[in-house]
Scaffold this motif. Structure first.
Motif, PDB file in Angstrom:
ATOM      1  N   ASP A 220       0.830  -1.201   0.000  1.00 13.58           N
ATOM      2  CA  ASP A 220       0.000   0.000   0.000  1.00 13.58           C
ATOM      3  C   ASP A 220       0.870   1.259   0.000  1.00 13.58           C
ATOM      4  O   ASP A 220       1.644   1.500   0.935  1.00 13.58           O
ATOM      5  CB  ASP A 220      -0.921  -0.004   1.219  1.00 13.58           C
ATOM      6  CG  ASP A 220      -1.940   1.114   1.173  1.00 13.58           C
ATOM      7  OD1 ASP A 220      -3.062   0.869   0.721  1.00 13.58           O
ATOM      8  OD2 ASP A 220      -1.598   2.249   1.596  1.00 13.58           O
ATOM      9  N   LYS A 221       0.752   2.068  -1.046  1.00 12.13           N
ATOM     10  CA  LYS A 221       1.615   3.248  -1.201  1.00 12.13           C
ATOM     11  C   LYS A 221       1.351   4.303  -0.133  1.00 12.13           C
ATOM     12  O   LYS A 221       2.279   4.987   0.319  1.00 12.13           O
ATOM     13  CB  LYS A 221       1.431   3.850  -2.595  1.00 12.13           C
ATOM     14  CG  LYS A 221       1.828   2.910  -3.731  1.00 12.13           C
ATOM     15  CD  LYS A 221       3.280   2.440  -3.592  1.00 12.13           C
ATOM     16  CE  LYS A 221       3.678   1.535  -4.748  1.00 12.13           C
ATOM     17  NZ  LYS A 221       5.057   0.985  -4.571  1.00 12.13           N
ATOM     18  N   GLU A 222       0.099   4.459   0.269  1.00  9.77           N
ATOM     19  CA  GLU A 222      -0.212   5.444   1.310  1.00  9.77           C
ATOM     20  C   GLU A 222       0.370   5.010   2.649  1.00  9.77           C
ATOM     21  O   GLU A 222       0.931   5.833   3.389  1.00  9.77           O
ATOM     22  CB  GLU A 222      -1.724   5.652   1.411  1.00  9.77           C
ATOM     23  CG  GLU A 222      -2.302   6.348   0.198  1.00  9.77           C
ATOM     24  CD  GLU A 222      -3.807   6.465   0.223  1.00  9.77           C
ATOM     25  OE1 GLU A 222      -4.332   7.449  -0.321  1.00  9.77           O
ATOM     26  OE2 GLU A 222      -4.471   5.570   0.775  1.00  9.77           O
TER      27      GLU A 222
ATOM     28  N   GLN B 135       2.987   3.109   3.022  1.00  8.19           N
ATOM     29  CA  GLN B 135       4.439   3.268   2.908  1.00  8.19           C
ATOM     30  C   GLN B 135       4.859   4.724   3.088  1.00  8.19           C
ATOM     31  O   GLN B 135       5.874   5.014   3.722  1.00  8.19           O
ATOM     32  CB  GLN B 135       4.912   2.735   1.555  1.00  8.19           C
ATOM     33  CG  GLN B 135       4.793   1.224   1.434  1.00  8.19           C
ATOM     34  CD  GLN B 135       5.106   0.716   0.042  1.00  8.19           C
ATOM     35  OE1 GLN B 135       5.532   1.468  -0.820  1.00  8.19           O
ATOM     36  NE2 GLN B 135       4.880  -0.565  -0.180  1.00  8.19           N
ATOM     37  N   GLU B 136       4.071   5.631   2.553  1.00  5.33           N
ATOM     38  CA  GLU B 136       4.380   7.050   2.693  1.00  5.33           C
ATOM     39  C   GLU B 136       4.272   7.491   4.153  1.00  5.33           C
ATOM     40  O   GLU B 136       5.088   8.280   4.644  1.00  5.33           O
ATOM     41  CB  GLU B 136       3.446   7.886   1.817  1.00  5.33           C
ATOM     42  CG  GLU B 136       3.643   9.388   1.913  1.00  5.33           C
ATOM     43  CD  GLU B 136       5.001   9.879   1.438  1.00  5.33           C
ATOM     44  OE1 GLU B 136       5.417  10.974   1.862  1.00  5.33           O
ATOM     45  OE2 GLU B 136       5.657   9.170   0.650  1.00  5.33           O
TER      46      GLU B 136
END
Length: 230
Positions: free
Chosen positions: A117-119, A121-122
């Protein structure tokens, strides 16, 4: 002022193609929460998930904890925590300045959504680069293994880490159903994986502000370590 902890739960409910359900694991949230609630002053807890709304609770973890008073009480009195979680997109919009620590409980769900999940990870990247606590237990470290920092290196590179072991995954008969093996992936990104002397034994690893626990038996220790480092 009370410290503030962001807890991120999985939104994933299906256990691969088994026809069974998964999600987050009850005791891996209930025991750290009990530690938090028993402290003075207790930290403020915000619970988020990729999709927001109700985060799926692994029903098998309810059965496993049926004789665990802390988990039973948590199940019956704290359901609002996971029935109306904040979407990760909203957390990113609001920013992380008000939080002191980030915590990922396990359950098999994170292997399927939080790992990529990119969010999520951010959010991990922002917490770490702001010098805040990043913590996880059991399969929760799946949310950390693919996180890259601004310098291009994996967050876990060169760190001491623990998580659900390959042999424990073999023991529950789900290795072939996992998208990857967590212990193996931790090693692949350059971390130093540490393990308890025997499967299901308690194992806590604290490497600066990175706090990880191996399995359900390690959840309380992770909660205690979070408060100690805060």
């Amino acid at each position: 002022m009370s410290p503030s902890i962001l807890v991120v739960l999985t939104s994933h409910a299906d256990l691969a193609d088994t026809g069974k359900k998964t999600g987050w694991y009850l005791s891996e949230f209930s025991h750290p929460h009990h530690v938090f609630a028993s402290s003075s002053p207790p930290p403020k807890i915000t619970v988020a998930s990729p999709r927001g709304g109700a985060a799926p609770l692994d029903q098998s973890s309810i059965e496993a904890a049926k004789d665990d008073e802390i988990s039973v009480e948590f199940l019956h009195k704290q359901s609002a925590l996971w029935e109306a979680t904040t979407p990760l997109s909203q957390i990113l919009q609001q920013g992380i300045d008000s939080y002191d620590a980030l915590f990922f409980p396990g359950g098999h769900g994170p292997m399927f959504d939080l790992a990529g999940d990119k969010e999520s990870q951010e959010i991990v990247k922002r917490f770490w680069e702001a010098g805040k606590i990043v913590s996880a237990v059991c399969h929760g470290p799946a949310a950390l293994v693919n996180v890259k920092l601004s310098n291009g290196y994996y967050l876990l590179k060169g760190k001491k880490v623990t998580a659900f072991s390959n042999s424990e995954e073999d023991g529950v008969g789900l290795s072939e159903k996992m998208p990857f093996m967590l212990e193996t992936r931790i090693k692949e990104v350059g971390a130093e994986y540490e393990k308890a002397g025997q499967d299901w034994g308690e194992k806590l690893v604290v490497d600066g502000k990175l706090i990880t626990g191996q399995n359900p038996a390690s959840a309380k220790a992770v909660g205690e370590a979070i408060l100690k480092v805060i």
